[in-house]
Design a protein around this motif. Structure first.
Motif, PDB file in Angstrom:
ATOM      1  N   ILE A 144       0.898  -1.401  -0.008  1.00  0.00           N
ATOM      2  CA  ILE A 144       0.133   0.196  -0.047  1.00  0.00           C
ATOM      3  C   ILE A 144       0.770   1.190  -0.088  1.00  0.00           C
ATOM      4  O   ILE A 144       0.614   2.376  -0.736  1.00  0.00           O
ATOM      5  CB  ILE A 144      -0.978  -0.043   1.239  1.00  0.00           C
ATOM      6  N   LEU A 145       1.851   1.250   0.741  1.00  0.00           N
ATOM      7  CA  LEU A 145       2.786   2.395   0.969  1.00  0.00           C
ATOM      8  C   LEU A 145       3.587   2.595  -0.524  1.00  0.00           C
ATOM      9  O   LEU A 145       3.472   3.879  -0.858  1.00  0.00           O
ATOM     10  CB  LEU A 145       3.746   2.149   1.889  1.00  0.00           C
ATOM     11  N   ALA A 146       3.887   1.269  -0.971  1.00  0.00           N
ATOM     12  CA  ALA A 146       4.776   1.652  -2.371  1.00  0.00           C
ATOM     13  C   ALA A 146       3.725   2.271  -3.396  1.00  0.00           C
ATOM     14  O   ALA A 146       4.109   3.062  -4.366  1.00  0.00           O
ATOM     15  CB  ALA A 146       5.156   0.146  -2.784  1.00  0.00           C
ATOM     16  N   VAL A 147       2.636   1.935  -3.363  1.00  0.00           N
ATOM     17  CA  VAL A 147       1.555   2.230  -4.395  1.00  0.00           C
ATOM     18  C   VAL A 147       1.448   3.895  -4.187  1.00  0.00           C
ATOM     19  O   VAL A 147       1.319   4.567  -5.116  1.00  0.00           O
ATOM     20  CB  VAL A 147       0.338   1.555  -4.256  1.00  0.00           C
ATOM     21  N   ILE A 148       1.038   4.345  -3.000  1.00  0.00           N
ATOM     22  CA  ILE A 148       1.165   5.611  -2.803  1.00  0.00           C
ATOM     23  C   ILE A 148       2.331   6.490  -3.049  1.00  0.00           C
ATOM     24  O   ILE A 148       2.059   7.413  -3.543  1.00  0.00           O
ATOM     25  CB  ILE A 148       0.911   5.740  -1.090  1.00  0.00           C
ATOM     26  N   SER A 149       3.183   5.922  -2.980  1.00  0.00           N
ATOM     27  CA  SER A 149       4.412   6.496  -3.263  1.00  0.00           C
ATOM     28  C   SER A 149       4.789   6.455  -4.704  1.00  0.00           C
ATOM     29  O   SER A 149       5.216   7.672  -5.323  1.00  0.00           O
ATOM     30  CB  SER A 149       5.840   5.763  -2.631  1.00  0.00           C
ATOM     31  N   GLY A 150       4.347   5.607  -5.494  1.00  0.00           N
ATOM     32  CA  GLY A 150       4.590   5.578  -6.974  1.00  0.00           C
ATOM     33  C   GLY A 150       3.440   6.526  -7.430  1.00  0.00           C
ATOM     34  O   GLY A 150       3.870   7.256  -8.536  1.00  0.00           O
ATOM     35  N   LYS A 163       7.460  20.427  -7.704  1.00  0.00           N
ATOM     36  CA  LYS A 163       6.867  20.196  -6.630  1.00  0.00           C
ATOM     37  C   LYS A 163       7.918  19.016  -5.836  1.00  0.00           C
ATOM     38  O   LYS A 163       7.681  18.017  -5.472  1.00  0.00           O
ATOM     39  CB  LYS A 163       5.619  19.171  -6.945  1.00  0.00           C
ATOM     40  N   ILE A 164       8.871  19.896  -5.579  1.00  0.00           N
ATOM     41  CA  ILE A 164      10.009  19.185  -4.789  1.00  0.00           C
ATOM     42  C   ILE A 164       9.659  18.597  -3.448  1.00  0.00           C
ATOM     43  O   ILE A 164       9.971  17.348  -3.033  1.00  0.00           O
ATOM     44  CB  ILE A 164      11.282  20.063  -4.447  1.00  0.00           C
ATOM     45  N   PRO A 165       8.849  19.454  -2.709  1.00  0.00           N
ATOM     46  CA  PRO A 165       8.345  18.607  -1.417  1.00  0.00           C
ATOM     47  C   PRO A 165       7.553  17.507  -1.425  1.00  0.00           C
ATOM     48  O   PRO A 165       7.694  16.326  -1.022  1.00  0.00           O
ATOM     49  CB  PRO A 165       7.420  19.711  -0.766  1.00  0.00           C
ATOM     50  N   THR A 166       6.760  17.314  -2.787  1.00  0.00           N
ATOM     51  CA  THR A 166       6.168  16.318  -3.091  1.00  0.00           C
ATOM     52  C   THR A 166       7.159  14.968  -3.532  1.00  0.00           C
ATOM     53  O   THR A 166       6.836  13.816  -3.050  1.00  0.00           O
ATOM     54  CB  THR A 166       5.095  16.151  -4.180  1.00  0.00           C
ATOM     55  N   LEU A 167       7.887  15.444  -4.025  1.00  0.00           N
ATOM     56  CA  LEU A 167       9.177  14.275  -4.418  1.00  0.00           C
ATOM     57  C   LEU A 167       9.781  13.814  -3.058  1.00  0.00           C
ATOM     58  O   LEU A 167       9.972  12.564  -2.880  1.00  0.00           O
ATOM     59  CB  LEU A 167      10.303  14.959  -5.559  1.00  0.00           C
ATOM     60  N   ILE A 168       9.974  14.803  -2.323  1.00  0.00           N
ATOM     61  CA  ILE A 168      10.697  14.180  -0.929  1.00  0.00           C
ATOM     62  C   ILE A 168       9.837  13.495  -0.420  1.00  0.00           C
ATOM     63  O   ILE A 168      10.178  12.291   0.409  1.00  0.00           O
ATOM     64  CB  ILE A 168      11.103  15.403  -0.317  1.00  0.00           C
ATOM     65  N   MET A 169       8.426  13.687  -0.196  1.00  0.00           N
ATOM     66  CA  MET A 169       7.531  13.001   0.686  1.00  0.00           C
ATOM     67  C   MET A 169       7.423  11.447  -0.062  1.00  0.00           C
ATOM     68  O   MET A 169       7.283  10.630   0.885  1.00  0.00           O
ATOM     69  CB  MET A 169       6.168  13.723   0.454  1.00  0.00           C
ATOM     70  N   SER A 170       7.440  11.371  -1.432  1.00  0.00           N
ATOM     71  CA  SER A 170       7.362  10.195  -2.096  1.00  0.00           C
ATOM     72  C   SER A 170       8.358   9.292  -1.578  1.00  0.00           C
ATOM     73  O   SER A 170       8.340   8.037  -1.376  1.00  0.00           O
ATOM     74  CB  SER A 170       7.277  10.441  -3.642  1.00  0.00           C
ATOM     75  N   GLY A 171       9.782   9.875  -1.406  1.00  0.00           N
ATOM     76  CA  GLY A 171      10.683   9.064  -1.226  1.00  0.00           C
ATOM     77  C   GLY A 171      10.956   8.356   0.286  1.00  0.00           C
ATOM     78  O   GLY A 171      11.123   7.438   0.540  1.00  0.00           O
ATOM     79  N   PHE A 172      10.229   9.320   1.215  1.00  0.00           N
ATOM     80  CA  PHE A 172       9.843   8.822   2.515  1.00  0.00           C
ATOM     81  C   PHE A 172       8.892   7.626   2.640  1.00  0.00           C
ATOM     82  O   PHE A 172       9.244   6.911   3.427  1.00  0.00           O
ATOM     83  CB  PHE A 172       9.810  10.035   3.533  1.00  0.00           C
TER      84      PHE A 172
END
Length: 311
Positions: A237-243, A261-270
């Motif tokens: 589930i987390l991987a799908v959200i990140s993707g 959207k650098i903040p979104t990219l960082i959030m996706s990485g976390f």
């Protein structure tokens, strides 16, 4: 060690306990009948004693606490557990006992749901809840126990002495079923009739609060007994959200060479890091679970030898 022990946990069952004890004495004259009183205020204990039962007490409230006390204190080749509300017929106990003593079953489930339960039980949410619990456990744990929450069961000595009672209340039956499935115990189903409580006898179950406890128990035991599947689902589930957040950024980058959207990219990485942590948590716990299973098999062999020596 008793040959057969009938275990009856009771809380305010004065209207029915005499009949239950008398019926089981008639059907199993060789058995010792134990009534464990759980803080009754209506004289259940005295009525049971006069009917011929061995009466003992558990002062911590809750059916799970009573079962824990019973299993710790009583030694028998075959245990029959039944409620004191006269909803389970004593004249159908013999097949349960025979499957434990003669077929070496570890747990025999008194299956209400394949007979009269849905006609006799007047609480529709209980009917719905039983069906949901049975379906979810058999799906999650890959088994075919016909009645997960029945209070009418028979057990072998080795089941009783290796079952860790963790639940305090009515969710104990669910815990028993999942333990038997997970530990590859020999489980049999035996169809029994069910009758609703007689008039004047009140159920101690609360449809919603006890149902919620059962659901929590299923989730807790699924996490304990199937850690890789549990944490693997979280990781997925987390991987799908990140993707879902990362893909649009990546597509934009391939077209323009810019990263919006650098903040979104960082959030996706976390979030992806959290997914990997969940996956590795499942792998580690699965390894620990496999070791626990090995230890349990050794304990099971020890208890089996102990039972054979005590006969």
């Amino acid at each position: 060690m008793d040959k057969i022990a009938v275990l009856i946990p009771c809380y305010n069952e004065a209207k029915t306990i005499e009949k239950v004890v008398t019926d089981f004495r008639r059907e199993l004259p060789e058995a010792v009948i134990y009534v464990y009183d759980n803080n009754s205020s209506d004289g259940t204990d005295e009525i049971a004693r006069k009917a011929g039962a061995v009466v003992r007490y558990e002062y911590q409230q809750g059916k799970g606490n009573v079962i824990r006390r019973m299993f710790a204190e009583i030694d028998a080749e075959c245990y029959v557990m039944v409620d004191g509300d006269d909803t389970y017929p004593a004249d159908q106990v013999q097949p349960l006992v025979d499957k434990v003593l003669n077929k070496k079953a570890d747990m025999v489930v008194g299956d209400r749901l394949s007979s009269t339960y849905f006609e006799e039980n007047k609480r529709p949410f209980h009917n719905f809840g039983n069906s949901i619990v049975r379906g979810s456990i058999n799906l999650l744990f890959k088994n075919d126990i016909k009645d997960i929450m029945t209070g009418y069961r028979a057990f072998s000595y080795r089941f009783v002495k290796t079952f860790p009672v963790l639940s305090k209340g009515f969710e104990i039956e669910t815990e028993m079923s999942i333990h038997a499935i997970d530990k590859n115990m020999y489980v049999e189903n035996s169809v029994i009739e069910y009758r609703d409580r007689p008039e004047g006898s009140e159920s101690k179950l609360n449809t919603y609060s006890d149902g919620f406890k059962v659901i929590k128990t299923i989730i807790r035991l699924f996490k304990t007994y199937r850690p890789l599947a549990f944490f693997g689902v979280i990781a997925l589930i987390l991987a799908v959200i990140s993707g879902a957040f990362f893909v649009p950024i990546f597509v934009h980058y391939t077209k323009t060479g810019l990263v919006p959207k650098i903040p979104t990219l960082i959030m996706s990485g976390f979030v992806m890091i959290a997914a990997l942590q969940s996956l590795f948590t499942g792998l580690i716990l699965q390894t620990m679970y496999a070791k626990n299973r090995q230890d349990f098999e050794m304990e099971l062999n020890r208890v089996t030898r102990e039972a054979r020596d005590d006969k």
